[in-house]
Design a protein around this motif. Structure first.
Motif, short mmCIF file in Angstrom:
data_model
loop_
_atom_site.label_atom_id
_atom_site.label_comp_id
_atom_site.label_asym_id
_atom_site.label_seq_id
_atom_site.Cartn_x
_atom_site.Cartn_y
_atom_site.Cartn_z
N ASP A 137 9.04 -2.03 15.54
CA ASP A 137 8.62 -1.43 14.27
C ASP A 137 8.01 -0.03 14.42
O ASP A 137 8.33 0.85 13.62
CB ASP A 137 7.67 -2.37 13.55
CG ASP A 137 8.33 -3.72 13.30
OD1 ASP A 137 9.19 -3.80 12.43
OD2 ASP A 137 8.00 -4.67 14.04
N VAL A 180 17.57 -0.66 9.62
CA VAL A 180 17.09 -0.26 8.30
C VAL A 180 16.86 1.25 8.19
O VAL A 180 16.31 1.72 7.19
CB VAL A 180 15.80 -1.01 7.93
CG1 VAL A 180 16.06 -2.49 7.81
CG2 VAL A 180 14.69 -0.73 8.95
N TYR A 257 19.76 -10.10 5.30
CA TYR A 257 19.21 -9.59 4.04
C TYR A 257 19.64 -10.45 2.86
O TYR A 257 18.82 -10.83 2.01
CB TYR A 257 19.67 -8.15 3.82
CG TYR A 257 19.12 -7.52 2.56
CD1 TYR A 257 17.82 -7.02 2.51
CD2 TYR A 257 19.89 -7.46 1.39
CE1 TYR A 257 17.31 -6.45 1.35
CE2 TYR A 257 19.39 -6.91 0.23
CZ TYR A 257 18.10 -6.40 0.21
OH TYR A 257 17.59 -5.86 -0.94
N SER A 260 18.70 -14.85 3.73
CA SER A 260 17.56 -14.97 4.64
C SER A 260 17.34 -16.42 5.03
O SER A 260 17.27 -17.31 4.18
CB SER A 260 16.30 -14.44 3.96
OG SER A 260 16.51 -13.14 3.45
N PHE A 317 12.93 -4.48 -0.27
CA PHE A 317 12.57 -5.63 0.56
C PHE A 317 11.99 -6.78 -0.26
O PHE A 317 11.82 -7.89 0.27
CB PHE A 317 11.59 -5.21 1.64
CG PHE A 317 12.23 -4.44 2.76
CD1 PHE A 317 13.20 -5.02 3.54
CD2 PHE A 317 11.86 -3.12 3.01
CE1 PHE A 317 13.81 -4.31 4.59
CE2 PHE A 317 12.45 -2.41 4.04
CZ PHE A 317 13.43 -3.00 4.82
N LYS A 323 10.88 -12.26 3.94
CA LYS A 323 9.99 -11.10 3.92
C LYS A 323 8.98 -11.20 5.05
O LYS A 323 8.47 -12.28 5.33
CB LYS A 323 9.24 -11.00 2.58
CG LYS A 323 10.11 -10.89 1.36
CD LYS A 323 9.28 -10.89 0.08
CE LYS A 323 10.15 -10.85 -1.16
NZ LYS A 323 10.92 -12.10 -1.32
N ARG A 324 8.70 -10.07 5.69
CA ARG A 324 7.62 -9.97 6.67
C ARG A 324 6.85 -8.70 6.38
O ARG A 324 7.39 -7.73 5.84
CB ARG A 324 8.17 -9.93 8.10
CG ARG A 324 8.84 -11.22 8.56
CD ARG A 324 9.35 -11.09 9.98
NE ARG A 324 8.26 -10.85 10.91
CZ ARG A 324 8.41 -10.33 12.13
NH1 ARG A 324 9.62 -9.99 12.55
NH2 ARG A 324 7.38 -10.16 12.92
N TYR A 327 8.19 -5.16 7.25
CA TYR A 327 9.35 -4.58 6.58
C TYR A 327 8.99 -3.31 5.81
O TYR A 327 9.78 -2.37 5.76
CB TYR A 327 9.99 -5.61 5.63
CG TYR A 327 10.70 -6.76 6.31
CD1 TYR A 327 10.80 -6.84 7.70
CD2 TYR A 327 11.25 -7.79 5.57
CE1 TYR A 327 11.44 -7.90 8.32
CE2 TYR A 327 11.90 -8.86 6.18
CZ TYR A 327 11.98 -8.91 7.55
OH TYR A 327 12.62 -9.97 8.15
#
Length: 573
Positions: A137, A180, A257, A260, A317, A323-324, A327
């Protein structure tokens, strides 16, 4: 004198960033959940000399593109020390992201605004927390922010064709980092709307042929990894490589996406994440919203583009079920950039100072309570925590004293800075928390969190000449092993791993040991003859000699059901 003062302010930010983000470098090994996986892949690249297709043990690893692992392996080639090398890409990425927002703030407004943007981003909890971890990330945030930087240099300060092309190029690099990176190009949407409505400053320059060459820069960046990977993958004609390409190009991107399969959260998930993870900058939102609205009414595109892009990322998102929190991390730099021009005025307000002071005081109180309760509270709780996590004796006391030191430092900062400079006290407090956590917490927690303590104990028990096999293993076990360890698949079912391991062990029964996750232990193993090796990452591990195993370890129905419940449904028998 003004130039000297500005230079001092810039260097203060640089030194503080190095102190906060770099503290603890070299004091710990990779910690779960993702760090050991990436470090193991990078180490295997260095050991094997084969970098194009990443491997986890003997299996191809297709969850993520190899960009981070490449950089970790390259850093090791430079510094020769894994404890430093595995964290260096995140540190350098965070510093690069800070430079982008500082320089954008300077160019769009003033040098002071750029520095405010840097301070807001540096101490945003989400940014600092991720920057001190060896995950993908921080790297994808850097490349998306670089893409935003290039696009904004062209759209608001242009025409600047070099930065326009670089913006698209870095978006492509972001794609081959995590997939992304293409989100950076959504910045063009609000710019196009503003251009059609004739807002001042913003121009796309679509009539120039050079505008339409930018997608080539994007494709060039993507092809740097995609082209050799596809050519080599198809050339092998191997089914595992075809499965790798299908997984990384389709299942881990579009299918993740649209369909999920994990981390399911409600649509409003990120509306809770931002107030909790983007503090302290997000605390100023009640004052920032009306100020932003006034500037948008004046048609100031310097606010429109970063704010609209932030909202588009959050919306993008929020649509899928999975979801995290990480993101939306790439949107944080643009949020801080749009907030920065307001900070000089907001920080002069008494109500803002009271809010920041209350936040700092609450943080000091919480740290003090945690430290005091850990030292004076239930001793049985301390024992359970120590044994449950496999901590070293006295570890909880060290962490408790560190928490008390953080609380005292915070109280002193509030007292010294006074009522008019509570924002400085907050910065001082957060800096102290991160530095103390890194210098004290890393060494205290490392053995249990990284599995180094467990694998050191295993090595001492079996001796230097013995061979080791891993069953139901985690990446940190293989990474921390002091010898080449045999593995029997990572994705395979645990009972299949155990059966293969038993067959391997019986070839040289006097010399081979198995390290087995307690969750994968079956009735075929006599625990009276096996040895408890230790606890790591809340898992108990057993050392199993050959004479402790009876039969072929065929699982019962109950054992299979227990395995499916713990290992999950994604892996077939």
């Amino acid at each position: 004198m003004l130039k000297t003062h500005a230079s001092r302010q810039t260097w203060l930010l640089v030194v503080m960033a190095l102190l906060v983000l770099g503290a603890g470098l070299g004091l710990r090994d990779p910690w779960p959940s993702d760090e050991p996986r990436f470090a193991l892949v990078a180490k295997q690249m260095v050991d094997s000399g084969y970098w194009l297709f990443p491997h986890r043990g003997p299996e191809l690893y297709s969850d993520k593109p190899p960009m981070l692992m490449w950089l970790q392996a390259a850093m090791y080639s430079l510094v020769g020390h894994w404890r430093v090398a595995f964290l260096l890409p995140s540190l350098l990425a965070a510093l690069g992201t800070l430079w982008c927002v500082v320089d954008l703030g300077r160019r769009l407004w003033t040098r002071q605004v750029g520095l405010y943007a840097g301070w807001a981003l540096l101490f945003a909890l989400h940014f600092t927390f991720q920057a001190k971890k060896a995950q993908i990330d921080p790297l994808v945030v850097l490349f998306i922010t670089l893409a935003n930087y290039g696009l904004l240099r062209h759209l608001l300060l242009g025409p600047s064709w070099r930065w326009w092309w670089l913006g698209w190029f870095f978006a492509g690099i972001g794609v081959i980092t995590k997939g992304v990176g293409v989100l950076a190009l959504m910045m063009i949407a609000p710019a196009a709307v503003a251009s059609v409505l004739h807002w001042p400053r913003v121009r796309l320059h679509v009539r120039d042929l050079r505008f339409w060459l930018a997608p080539l820069a994007f494709l060039l960046a993507v092809s740097l990894w995609l082209a050799p990977m596809l050519l080599a993958g198809f050339a092998t004609g191997s089914e595992p490589y075809r499965a790798y390409m299908d997984d990384i190009l389709f299942r881990q991107t579009a299918r993740r996406y649209t369909q999920s399969w994990d981390h399911h959260q409600p649509w409003w998930y990120f509306l809770a994440i931002m107030p909790s993870m983007w503090v302290p900058a997000f605390l100023l939102l009640p004052w920032a919203l009306p100020a932003w609205f006034r500037r948008l009414r004046r048609r100031d595109a310097r606010y429109l583009l970063p704010l609209a892009w932030w909202l588009l990322v959050v919306l993008f998102f929020s649509l899928p079920h999975g979801k995290r929190d990480v993101y939306i991390l790439p949107a944080l730099p643009m949020f801080c950039l749009a907030l920065a021009p307001l900070l000089p005025g907001l920080l002069r307000r008494r109500d803002v100072q009271r809010v920041l002071g209350a936040f700092t005081a609450l943080l000091a109180l919480a740290l003090g309570l945690v430290g005091a309760l850990a030292l004076l509270g239930d001793s049985d709780f301390e024992v359970r925590l120590t044994h449950g996590r496999g901590l070293l004796p006295g570890a909880t006391d060290a962490l408790a004293w560190a928490a008390l030191a953080m609380a005292v430092w915070s109280a002193l900062s509030l007292w010294v800075c006074g009522r008019q400079r509570r924002h400085v006290a907050l910065v001082s407090t957060l800096a102290g928390v991160w530095v103390l956590y890194s210098l004290v917490g890393y060494p205290v927690l490392n053995d249990s969190s990284s599995a180094r303590g467990l694998m050191r104990e295993v090595s001492a028990r079996i001796g230097p000449q013995a061979e080791l096999g891993l069953v139901a293993w985690k990446e940190q076990n293989l990474l921390m092993a002091d010898r080449p360890a045999a593995t029997f698949g990572f994705e395979a079912r645990w009972h299949q791993q155990l059966q293969a391991a038993v067959r391997w062990q019986r070839l040289v029964p006097q010399q081979r040991w198995l390290l087995v996750n307690e969750d994968a232990m079956q009735a075929c193993i006599d625990r009276a003859r096996a040895e408890m090796a230790g606890i790591s990452n809340r898992r108990r591990w057993w050392l199993v000699p050959a004479d402790a195993v009876a039969g072929d370890c065929r699982p019962s129905v109950a054992e299979l059901e227990h395995e499916r419940r713990l290992q999950g449904p994604g892996i077939t028998d």
